[in-house]
Design a protein around this motif. Structure first.
Motif, PDB file in Angstrom:
ATOM      1  N   GLU A   1      43.375  47.742  38.202  1.00 47.16           N
ATOM      2  CA  GLU A   1      43.571  48.985  37.908  1.00 47.16           C
ATOM      3  C   GLU A   1      45.034  49.209  38.384  1.00 47.16           C
ATOM      4  O   GLU A   1      45.624  49.973  37.990  1.00 47.16           O
ATOM      5  CB  GLU A   1      42.900  49.850  38.481  1.00 47.16           C
ATOM      6  CG  GLU A   1      42.561  50.746  37.700  1.00 47.16           C
ATOM      7  CD  GLU A   1      41.400  52.041  38.157  1.00 47.16           C
ATOM      8  OE1 GLU A   1      40.719  51.557  39.153  1.00 47.16           O
ATOM      9  OE2 GLU A   1      41.754  52.798  38.581  1.00 47.16           O
ATOM     10  N   GLN A   2      44.769  49.043  39.401  1.00 49.50           N
ATOM     11  CA  GLN A   2      46.601  49.555  40.320  1.00 49.50           C
ATOM     12  C   GLN A   2      46.161  50.984  40.655  1.00 49.50           C
ATOM     13  O   GLN A   2      47.088  51.834  40.526  1.00 49.50           O
ATOM     14  CB  GLN A   2      47.661  49.521  39.820  1.00 49.50           C
ATOM     15  CG  GLN A   2      48.611  48.440  39.615  1.00 49.50           C
ATOM     16  CD  GLN A   2      48.821  47.871  38.735  1.00 49.50           C
ATOM     17  OE1 GLN A   2      49.800  48.087  37.384  1.00 49.50           O
ATOM     18  NE2 GLN A   2      50.678  47.700  39.694  1.00 49.50           N
ATOM     19  N   GLY A   3      45.055  51.464  40.265  1.00 47.78           N
ATOM     20  CA  GLY A   3      44.501  52.906  40.508  1.00 47.78           C
ATOM     21  C   GLY A   3      43.479  52.593  41.868  1.00 47.78           C
ATOM     22  O   GLY A   3      42.580  51.530  41.633  1.00 47.78           O
ATOM     23  N   PRO A   4      42.214  54.263  41.914  1.00 49.85           N
ATOM     24  CA  PRO A   4      41.305  53.617  42.728  1.00 49.85           C
ATOM     25  C   PRO A   4      40.324  54.313  42.046  1.00 49.85           C
ATOM     26  O   PRO A   4      38.890  54.173  42.343  1.00 49.85           O
ATOM     27  CB  PRO A   4      41.845  54.740  43.744  1.00 49.85           C
ATOM     28  CG  PRO A   4      42.467  55.689  42.863  1.00 49.85           C
ATOM     29  CD  PRO A   4      42.985  55.624  41.890  1.00 49.85           C
TER      30      PRO A   4
ATOM     31  N   HIS B   1      51.618  46.795  44.776  1.00 55.23           N
ATOM     32  CA  HIS B   1      52.735  46.595  44.333  1.00 55.23           C
ATOM     33  C   HIS B   1      53.068  46.923  45.915  1.00 55.23           C
ATOM     34  O   HIS B   1      53.358  48.446  47.031  1.00 55.23           O
ATOM     35  CB  HIS B   1      53.616  48.152  43.710  1.00 55.23           C
ATOM     36  CG  HIS B   1      54.420  47.829  42.623  1.00 55.23           C
ATOM     37  ND1 HIS B   1      54.480  49.013  42.051  1.00 55.23           N
ATOM     38  CD2 HIS B   1      53.157  47.443  41.765  1.00 55.23           C
ATOM     39  CE1 HIS B   1      54.929  48.502  40.081  1.00 55.23           C
ATOM     40  NE2 HIS B   1      53.944  47.348  40.543  1.00 55.23           N
TER      41      HIS B   1
ATOM     42  N   GLY C   1      51.707  56.301  38.085  1.00 58.84           N
ATOM     43  CA  GLY C   1      50.976  56.465  36.848  1.00 58.84           C
ATOM     44  C   GLY C   1      49.938  56.583  36.935  1.00 58.84           C
ATOM     45  O   GLY C   1      48.842  57.841  36.061  1.00 58.84           O
ATOM     46  N   THR C   2      49.097  55.932  38.169  1.00 58.47           N
ATOM     47  CA  THR C   2      47.706  55.723  38.344  1.00 58.47           C
ATOM     48  C   THR C   2      46.866  56.998  38.819  1.00 58.47           C
ATOM     49  O   THR C   2      45.338  56.835  38.871  1.00 58.47           O
ATOM     50  CB  THR C   2      47.527  54.236  38.375  1.00 58.47           C
ATOM     51  OG1 THR C   2      48.579  54.286  39.819  1.00 58.47           O
ATOM     52  CG2 THR C   2      47.768  53.490  38.148  1.00 58.47           C
ATOM     53  N   THR C   3      47.874  57.161  39.713  1.00 58.43           N
ATOM     54  CA  THR C   3      46.702  57.816  41.181  1.00 58.43           C
ATOM     55  C   THR C   3      46.418  59.538  40.806  1.00 58.43           C
ATOM     56  O   THR C   3      47.011  60.467  40.318  1.00 58.43           O
ATOM     57  CB  THR C   3      48.091  57.887  42.346  1.00 58.43           C
ATOM     58  OG1 THR C   3      47.657  56.057  42.710  1.00 58.43           O
ATOM     59  CG2 THR C   3      47.111  58.109  43.711  1.00 58.43           C
TER      60      THR C   3
ATOM     61  N   LEU D   1      43.347  61.734  44.901  1.00 58.10           N
ATOM     62  CA  LEU D   1      43.666  61.224  45.450  1.00 58.10           C
ATOM     63  C   LEU D   1      44.836  60.113  46.108  1.00 58.10           C
ATOM     64  O   LEU D   1      46.053  59.396  47.014  1.00 58.10           O
ATOM     65  CB  LEU D   1      42.868  59.240  44.912  1.00 58.10           C
ATOM     66  CG  LEU D   1      42.095  59.419  44.615  1.00 58.10           C
ATOM     67  CD1 LEU D   1      41.295  58.989  42.880  1.00 58.10           C
ATOM     68  CD2 LEU D   1      40.935  58.816  45.653  1.00 58.10           C
TER      69      LEU D   1
ATOM     70  N   LEU E   1      45.099  50.495  45.672  1.00 60.38           N
ATOM     71  CA  LEU E   1      46.215  50.082  46.201  1.00 60.38           C
ATOM     72  C   LEU E   1      47.246  48.744  45.160  1.00 60.38           C
ATOM     73  O   LEU E   1      46.476  47.892  44.807  1.00 60.38           O
ATOM     74  CB  LEU E   1      45.905  49.553  47.890  1.00 60.38           C
ATOM     75  CG  LEU E   1      47.670  50.175  48.832  1.00 60.38           C
ATOM     76  CD1 LEU E   1      47.379  51.309  48.868  1.00 60.38           C
ATOM     77  CD2 LEU E   1      47.034  49.202  50.316  1.00 60.38           C
TER      78      LEU E   1
ATOM     79  N   GLY F   1      47.670  54.161  33.696  1.00 57.21           N
ATOM     80  CA  GLY F   1      48.547  55.026  34.065  1.00 57.21           C
ATOM     81  C   GLY F   1      50.041  54.722  34.417  1.00 57.21           C
ATOM     82  O   GLY F   1      50.700  54.701  34.444  1.00 57.21           O
ATOM     83  N   ALA F   2      49.626  53.068  34.213  1.00 55.70           N
ATOM     84  CA  ALA F   2      51.416  52.707  34.619  1.00 55.70           C
ATOM     85  C   ALA F   2      51.154  51.377  33.498  1.00 55.70           C
ATOM     86  O   ALA F   2      50.401  51.397  32.276  1.00 55.70           O
ATOM     87  CB  ALA F   2      50.645  51.338  35.557  1.00 55.70           C
ATOM     88  N   PHE F   3      52.040  51.390  32.987  1.00 57.91           N
ATOM     89  CA  PHE F   3      52.708  50.619  31.994  1.00 57.91           C
ATOM     90  C   PHE F   3      52.317  49.280  31.964  1.00 57.91           C
ATOM     91  O   PHE F   3      52.018  47.878  32.897  1.00 57.91           O
ATOM     92  CB  PHE F   3      55.088  50.020  31.911  1.00 57.91           C
ATOM     93  CG  PHE F   3      55.522  51.722  32.038  1.00 57.91           C
ATOM     94  CD1 PHE F   3      54.636  52.554  31.488  1.00 57.91           C
ATOM     95  CD2 PHE F   3      56.429  51.780  31.916  1.00 57.91           C
ATOM     96  CE1 PHE F   3      55.509  53.848  31.384  1.00 57.91           C
ATOM     97  CE2 PHE F   3      57.009  53.007  32.547  1.00 57.91           C
ATOM     98  CZ  PHE F   3      56.986  54.198  31.692  1.00 57.91           C
TER      99      PHE F   3
ATOM    100  N   HIS G   1      50.785  54.179  42.841  1.00 57.33           N
ATOM    101  CA  HIS G   1      51.509  54.468  41.685  1.00 57.33           C
ATOM    102  C   HIS G   1      51.709  55.901  40.960  1.00 57.33           C
ATOM    103  O   HIS G   1      51.006  56.057  40.948  1.00 57.33           O
ATOM    104  CB  HIS G   1      51.046  53.761  40.828  1.00 57.33           C
ATOM    105  CG  HIS G   1      51.675  53.139  39.487  1.00 57.33           C
ATOM    106  ND1 HIS G   1      51.883  54.035  38.290  1.00 57.33           N
ATOM    107  CD2 HIS G   1      52.609  51.579  39.486  1.00 57.33           C
ATOM    108  CE1 HIS G   1      52.392  53.460  37.408  1.00 57.33           C
ATOM    109  NE2 HIS G   1      52.398  52.291  38.170  1.00 57.33           N
TER     110      HIS G   1
END
Lengths: 414, 414
Positions: B195-198, B385, A231-233, A237, B383, B358-360, A229
């Motif tokens: 979270e869609q992020g790490p 999507h 936005g999130t990464t 990473l 991880l 970070g995401a909508f 993503h």
């Protein structure tokens, strides 16, 4: 018998007449190989030849030959010509100039009643452009190898048409043409063509004497990271394939061409996956068109490219692969024939320079079976494969005069 | 009345049951908004709600509401939820986790016989992902504005389907749902999401308290040079749009994210024209996804980007344009609600950290009409999507417990 000379008016009118066949609204031509327009152009050339008493022939790949007999007609002919097919939005001169100049040379010889030691033939090679069916230079390639690759029989064009069907229909559209064996022996081959680059124009030199064709390699590079993503990464990473590609490309753009004026480095196709605005690219696949007159330098550059991307990829947590998808070694034209070209330019008082061709031409393939050389004339702004392609009438005529003089010089000592 | 508690087994089984609706062979889900699979998931949620005696409603954009009445049912409800639609090759948790945790909260309240001061509703927003019809977050966007944009009525999906038709069919597929006015008043909104992020996973923290959503700008850059033959055109005569783009991108990749850990810079789409191996690109068009929590920094970065490409283009005989195609300013969630979230995490003894998204999310739009906040839980390798998206059962349950505790804390003072 008088001194043969190019009839400038006749030659320029011919260029205009052929430019009407497949003419586009923007002043270019769309005369794709084996199309109805291509057949009309071939028929017109055949009829013009017959009207002058020349004989007309074609071979199994539809290369078209207009033959003017000489003294000993059992000897292999001296071949001059180019192609009549065009790009989809092509120009009026690419191919047509050399083909019609070759025909004009036959007429000039005929007008002057010159008896050449053996026959001279004008040729229009089939599908030089590769814009209708891939690959390009089919006609000269098949002529040089003496056979049609099995693969081509099932080929389809961008319009879905079957190559084999359109080839057959094209052959049948010219019933007056005698069937010639594919790859019959020839004494030599000369091709006049527009430069398709800006160097003659920028140096104000009317004639290029083409000593060879630079080698070309097409490379396909793939850099693979991980999609995530946007936005999130965070940076640490990311395994951003595009960022790695840009690092590698940045150093290659800065190194290859700036350090070697004879090198050509072009990235013309690039695909990102998954290809969404907000997704870090997982994969970047792109092509590199790499050219140089020396095989050893091509080898060295290919290694540099491979190492550069391997390093750039590894630095960004990615992996890279490089695959050679096309390899055409440098071509060196006949030194003896090139001597005759230099003599011809001198005899005409035309300034000339020795140069290499950056583009492929039918001459590349014909060179494999007979002494071959090429003549270039300038084109405006170096523009080609473009409807705005343009050659000054004087320069077109100078090219035809050079083709005639070169042919005569080459025939002198035979 | 007892202390309400999350039933971990029930909640995890629900996640499994919904993951079967639109399940993909690789363990993900394909449950595109307004598709038959989406309708099945909505129907299942409605039936589960009805089975517990909750009332079911939907609005004109098919947002689905499951309502548990409170003490004063004339007051605006407290809203919790997320979405049920997925990406084409999406994961099992993105959206479903928050929606089913919200429903679990209703059941926990019901199990414990808690009388809330006013109603609590679980919501499943329509088309958060934007994978079937663009844009995403349609449901929350229409809810926040109180109307459906005229433009959407003629929208078609990637499969050619008409948005208006599928919306109508989706509404009709749930005849038991009462019609609710679009954008009815709510007291507040809480959303649990992966979270869609790490970052949570890498720091081993189970709960993220989301203070806002970073601002996003999508920029479209076009660099225009001139197409020319890759073989014939020397460096000095090239106006290579790709070379100029790489120069600009190289410096931006090296500057923006490495200098500011909160910045996000991604090039996800790029198109070359004419796009042939042997043609110097005339035009490169690419997107930039730029994110930062501060509007002023976004302004500064946009200017940097504009100037960088203008300079890189000019240096290579090219021109550049930059267009802002999307602009979402940074979102700041309700400080009061965030206080309750912090209290809730403390009361549960769950480690938490404040963070930005970070995401909508739908919360971004709902925040415009009511106090809003979000809770994040970790997902494996960050991880999302992606069919491999995964949340540890313990962490999913911790998220549901946090949603319940936060809801109770927020209701305490009302």
């Amino acid at each position: 018998m008088s001194e043969p000379r190019i009839d400038a008016q006749r030659f320029l009118s011919r260029l205009d007449a052929f430019a009407l066949i497949g003419a586009t609204p923007k002043g270019g031509v769309n005369r794709q190989a084996l199309s109805p327009e291509d057949r009309r152009a071939r028929r017109l050339l055949a009829e013009l030849g017959q009207a002058r008493g020349f004989s007309v022939g074609q071979d199994a790949i539809a290369n078209l030959f207009i033959r003017r007999e000489g003294k000993d007609n059992s000897r292999p002919p001296f071949l001059i010509g180019s192609h009549l097919d065009s790009q989809l939005t092509g120009g009026r001169f690419d191919g047509a100039l050399g083909t019609l100049a070759a025909f004009e040379v036959l007429e000039a010889l005929e007008d002057a009643g010159v008896e050449t030691p053996f026959p001279v033939e004008a040729v229009a090679w089939t599908n030089e452009e590769g814009s209708h069916y891939q690959p390009g230079c089919m006609g000269s390639m098949a002529f040089a190898s003496g056979s049609i690759p099995q693969l081509w029989t099932t080929l389809r064009g961008h319009d879905g048409s079957l190559f084999a069907d359109e080839l057959q229909a094209t052959l049948e559209a010219l019933p007056q043409a005698a069937m010639r064996p594919l790859g019959f022996p020839i004494a030599a081959y000369l091709e006049l063509h527009i430069e398709q680059g800006p160097s003659l124009e920028s140096e104000n030199i009317p004639i290029g004497i083409v000593e060879g064709i630079q080698g070309t390699r097409w490379l396909e590079v793939e850099i693979t990271g991980q999609s995530a993503h946007a936005g999130t990464t965070a940076l640490a990473l990311r395994r951003d394939a595009m960022a790695a590609a840009v690092r590698g490309l940045g150093s290659l753009y800065a190194e290859i061409m700036p350090c070697d004026a004879r090198a050509r480095f072009t990235v013309g196709k690039l695909v990102l996956e998954p290809g969404a605005v907000n997704a870090i690219p997982e994969k970047v696949a792109f092509t590199i068109d790499l050219r140089h007159p020396e095989s050893a330098v091509l080898d060295r550059l290919e290694t540099l490219i491979r190492n550069t991307f391997a390093e750039a990829a590894a630095g960004g947590g990615c992996a890279s692969t490089l695959r050679r998808i096309f390899d055409m070694p440098p071509t060196v034209f006949s030194p003896l024939l090139l001597e005759r070209l230099n003599e011809a330019a001198d005899s005409l008082g035309l300034a000339s320079k020795s140069m290499l061709s950056g583009a492929f031409h039918d001459a590349l393939f014909v060179n494999r079976v007979a002494p071959t050389a090429m003549i270039f004339v300038p084109c405006r702004d170096g523009l080609s494969h473009n409807e705005a392609e343009y050659v000054e009438p004087d320069q077109a005529v100078a090219g035809a005069r050079m083709l005639l003089a070169s042919t005569l010089k080459a025939l002198e000592n035979r």
